[in-house]
Design a protein around this motif. Structure first.
Motif, PDB file in Angstrom:
ATOM      1  N   ALA A 100       0.125  10.627   0.652  1.00 18.71           N
ATOM      2  CA  ALA A 100      -0.169  11.154  -0.683  1.00 18.71           C
ATOM      3  C   ALA A 100       0.795  10.595  -1.721  1.00 18.71           C
ATOM      4  N   ALA A 101       2.085  10.530  -1.372  1.00 14.83           N
ATOM      5  CA  ALA A 101       3.085  10.002  -2.305  1.00 14.83           C
ATOM      6  C   ALA A 101       2.819   8.522  -2.604  1.00 14.83           C
ATOM      7  N   MET A 102       2.439   7.765  -1.596  1.00 13.15           N
ATOM      8  CA  MET A 102       2.143   6.352  -1.808  1.00 13.15           C
ATOM      9  C   MET A 102       0.897   6.173  -2.667  1.00 13.15           C
ATOM     10  N   LEU A 103      -0.096   7.038  -2.477  1.00 14.49           N
ATOM     11  CA  LEU A 103      -1.304   6.962  -3.308  1.00 14.49           C
ATOM     12  C   LEU A 103      -0.990   7.314  -4.759  1.00 14.49           C
ATOM     13  N   ASP A 104      -0.098   8.271  -4.958  1.00 14.31           N
ATOM     14  CA  ASP A 104       0.304   8.611  -6.332  1.00 14.31           C
ATOM     15  C   ASP A 104       1.005   7.424  -6.991  1.00 14.31           C
ATOM     16  N   ALA A 105       1.788   6.672  -6.202  1.00 13.46           N
ATOM     17  CA  ALA A 105       2.443   5.475  -6.742  1.00 13.46           C
ATOM     18  C   ALA A 105       1.436   4.351  -6.978  1.00 13.46           C
ATOM     19  N   LEU A 106       0.444   4.251  -6.116  1.00 14.38           N
ATOM     20  CA  LEU A 106      -0.567   3.186  -6.208  1.00 14.38           C
ATOM     21  C   LEU A 106      -1.526   3.396  -7.386  1.00 14.38           C
ATOM     22  N   GLU A 107      -1.868   4.648  -7.652  1.00 15.16           N
ATOM     23  CA  GLU A 107      -2.798   5.023  -8.729  1.00 15.16           C
ATOM     24  C   GLU A 107      -4.137   4.282  -8.632  1.00 15.16           C
ATOM     25  N   PRO A 108      -4.816   4.388  -7.487  1.00  8.32           N
ATOM     26  CA  PRO A 108      -6.152   3.780  -7.406  1.00  8.32           C
ATOM     27  C   PRO A 108      -7.159   4.583  -8.215  1.00  8.32           C
ATOM     28  N   ASP A 109      -8.219   3.925  -8.631  1.00  3.98           N
ATOM     29  CA  ASP A 109      -9.251   4.601  -9.405  1.00  3.98           C
ATOM     30  C   ASP A 109     -10.616   4.116  -8.958  1.00  3.98           C
ATOM     31  N   GLU A 110     -11.632   4.797  -9.416  1.00  3.05           N
ATOM     32  CA  GLU A 110     -12.998   4.476  -9.021  1.00  3.05           C
ATOM     33  C   GLU A 110     -13.342   3.013  -9.334  1.00  3.05           C
ATOM     34  N   ASP A 111     -13.991   2.361  -8.385  1.00  4.12           N
ATOM     35  CA  ASP A 111     -14.470   0.975  -8.489  1.00  4.12           C
ATOM     36  C   ASP A 111     -13.363  -0.078  -8.430  1.00  4.12           C
ATOM     37  N   MET A 112     -12.106   0.335  -8.258  1.00  2.50           N
ATOM     38  CA  MET A 112     -11.053  -0.664  -8.066  1.00  2.50           C
ATOM     39  C   MET A 112     -11.176  -1.288  -6.679  1.00  2.50           C
ATOM     40  N   ARG A 113     -10.870  -2.572  -6.571  1.00  2.00           N
ATOM     41  CA  ARG A 113     -10.856  -3.242  -5.275  1.00  2.00           C
ATOM     42  C   ARG A 113      -9.459  -3.107  -4.687  1.00  2.00           C
ATOM     43  N   ALA A 114      -9.400  -2.617  -3.447  1.00  2.00           N
ATOM     44  CA  ALA A 114      -8.116  -2.348  -2.813  1.00  2.00           C
ATOM     45  C   ALA A 114      -7.982  -3.120  -1.501  1.00  2.00           C
ATOM     46  N   LEU A 115      -6.791  -3.653  -1.271  1.00  2.00           N
ATOM     47  CA  LEU A 115      -6.450  -4.319  -0.024  1.00  2.00           C
ATOM     48  C   LEU A 115      -5.385  -3.488   0.679  1.00  2.00           C
ATOM     49  N   GLU A 116      -5.649  -3.143   1.932  1.00  2.00           N
ATOM     50  CA  GLU A 116      -4.670  -2.424   2.745  1.00  2.00           C
ATOM     51  C   GLU A 116      -4.162  -3.362   3.827  1.00  2.00           C
ATOM     52  N   ILE A 117      -2.850  -3.428   3.975  1.00  2.00           N
ATOM     53  CA  ILE A 117      -2.230  -4.223   5.031  1.00  2.00           C
ATOM     54  C   ILE A 117      -1.775  -3.264   6.126  1.00  2.00           C
ATOM     55  N   GLY A 118      -2.467  -3.293   7.270  1.00  2.00           N
ATOM     56  CA  GLY A 118      -2.159  -2.390   8.375  1.00  2.00           C
ATOM     57  C   GLY A 118      -3.146  -1.242   8.439  1.00  2.00           C
ATOM     58  N   THR A 119      -4.258  -1.441   9.148  1.00  2.00           N
ATOM     59  CA  THR A 119      -5.328  -0.436   9.185  1.00  2.00           C
ATOM     60  C   THR A 119      -4.944   0.789   9.990  1.00  2.00           C
ATOM     61  N   GLY A 120      -4.251   0.570  11.119  1.00  2.00           N
ATOM     62  CA  GLY A 120      -3.931   1.704  11.990  1.00  2.00           C
ATOM     63  C   GLY A 120      -5.194   2.413  12.432  1.00  2.00           C
ATOM     64  N   THR A 121      -5.229   3.714  12.269  1.00  2.00           N
ATOM     65  CA  THR A 121      -6.386   4.505  12.701  1.00  2.00           C
ATOM     66  C   THR A 121      -7.584   4.379  11.760  1.00  2.00           C
ATOM     67  N   GLY A 122      -7.344   3.890  10.532  1.00  2.00           N
ATOM     68  CA  GLY A 122      -8.409   3.832   9.529  1.00  2.00           C
ATOM     69  C   GLY A 122      -8.402   5.017   8.585  1.00  2.00           C
ATOM     70  N   TYR A 123      -7.546   6.016   8.862  1.00  2.00           N
ATOM     71  CA  TYR A 123      -7.535   7.224   8.034  1.00  2.00           C
ATOM     72  C   TYR A 123      -7.106   6.933   6.609  1.00  2.00           C
ATOM     73  N   ASN A 124      -6.048   6.145   6.426  1.00  2.00           N
ATOM     74  CA  ASN A 124      -5.579   5.844   5.076  1.00  2.00           C
ATOM     75  C   ASN A 124      -6.629   5.065   4.291  1.00  2.00           C
ATOM     76  N   ALA A 125      -7.296   4.126   4.962  1.00  2.00           N
ATOM     77  CA  ALA A 125      -8.369   3.365   4.302  1.00  2.00           C
ATOM     78  C   ALA A 125      -9.494   4.298   3.867  1.00  2.00           C
ATOM     79  N   ALA A 126      -9.802   5.299   4.701  1.00  2.00           N
ATOM     80  CA  ALA A 126     -10.851   6.263   4.348  1.00  2.00           C
ATOM     81  C   ALA A 126     -10.453   7.067   3.109  1.00  2.00           C
ATOM     82  N   VAL A 127      -9.181   7.458   3.046  1.00  2.00           N
ATOM     83  CA  VAL A 127      -8.712   8.244   1.890  1.00  2.00           C
ATOM     84  C   VAL A 127      -8.777   7.398   0.611  1.00  2.00           C
TER      85      VAL A 127
END
Length: 293
Positions: free
Chosen positions: A89-116
């Protein structure tokens, strides 16, 4: 609740946590297996807790074979995990993603963070890169089963993923020592990169928040503490960590917020207070990757 906390709360963690996880013992802290079907209540408490969950392990190659024991956890080390929801949650607050933004995640892990992230940005906007084929396959399956349209790529996260560029946001779920210029290059101007840093200049593993400029350069500052397992090849040895802690104390224990970073095609510069006070191996810890003069 912050926006990041709301997003994490909106996506159920359960489908992304495998039946077999590993938990530390109270006596030694070594990792031992916990199975969902043999100990359902304990497994559920782990999933519901605001704690990371170890989802894959291996034997530490530094431990002699005769000392390894999977039943007691001796010699077992984590290789993949589901991140602590509060840190997500803290990292997402720092990232400030918004609707329709294209996002790249490095390190999928379980996929939970990508889903969020996808919950915020929308279907088809998130690309996630995972180096371990088995981990990537499991994440794809979990994302497909839960209806999140995320592209999971099996590959080296250091390379980013050029076919999905340009990205508006880049988030890294493993600790790094440097930001590969490929990530900057694949960003649109104004993009934000958020990456947890290995303890190579500050012992608390701070979080880098980097903004990409119009000229292809990027700069940012550090904040807080976000300890993560290292990106492949970015691990810190105990001796290095001790050296960093000693040097940090010698410098007067500066807060993470006093550090910053500048990134250019030629390399990066980590600095204290101002860009004209760069850190080197001789002044604070270990700064790796191509370093700007």
């Amino acid at each position: 609740m912050t926006r990041g906390q709301k997003a994490v709360a909106a996506v159920d963690r359960t489908p992304f946590v495998p039946a077999d996880i590993w938990v530390p013992t109270e006596e030694t802290g070594w990792l031992v297996p916990l199975n969902r079907y043999r100990e359902p209540d304990r497994w559920r408490r782990c999933v519901d807790a605001d704690e990371p969950i170890v989802t894959a392990v291996e034997f530490d190659p530094r431990i002699p074979q005769h000392l390894r024991n999977p039943e007691t956890g001796r010699g077992v080390v984590a290789t993949s995990s589901s991140s602590k929801p509060g840190v997500m949650a803290a990292m997402l607050d720092a990232l400030e993603p918004d609707e329709d933004m294209r996002a790249l995640e490095i390190g999928t892990g379980t996929g939970y963070n990508a889903a969020v992230i996808s919950h915020i940005t929308g279907p088809g906007t998130v690309t996630s890169v995972e180096v371990a084929p088995g981990v990537a396959d499991a994440a794809r399956a979990a994302l497909d089963a839960t209806g999140f349209e995320v592209e999971v790529v099996t590959g080296d996260g250091n390379d980013g993923y050029p076919p999905g560029a340009p990205y508006d946001r880049v988030i890294v779920t493993a600790a790094v020592r440097h930001i590969p210029y490929a990530w900057v290059e694949q960003c649109s101007p104004g993009a934000v990169i958020v990456a947890p840093w290995a303890p190579v200049f500050h012992p608390d593993s701070p979080l880098a928040i980097v903004h990409v400029g119009e000229d292809g350069h990027a700069a940012g500052t550090f904040t807080g503490s976000a300890p993560f397992m290292p990106l492949d090849g970015e691990a810190t040895t105990p001796a290095e960590a001790d050296a960093v802690h000693a040097k940090w104390k010698e410098m007067g224990r500066p807060d993470p917020e006093r550090f910053g970073i500048t990134i250019a095609p030629q390399g990066q510069r980590v600095w204290l207070d101002t860009p004209d006070q760069p850190l080197t191996a001789g002044t604070a810890g270990i700064v790796t990757g191509p370093t700007l003069p």
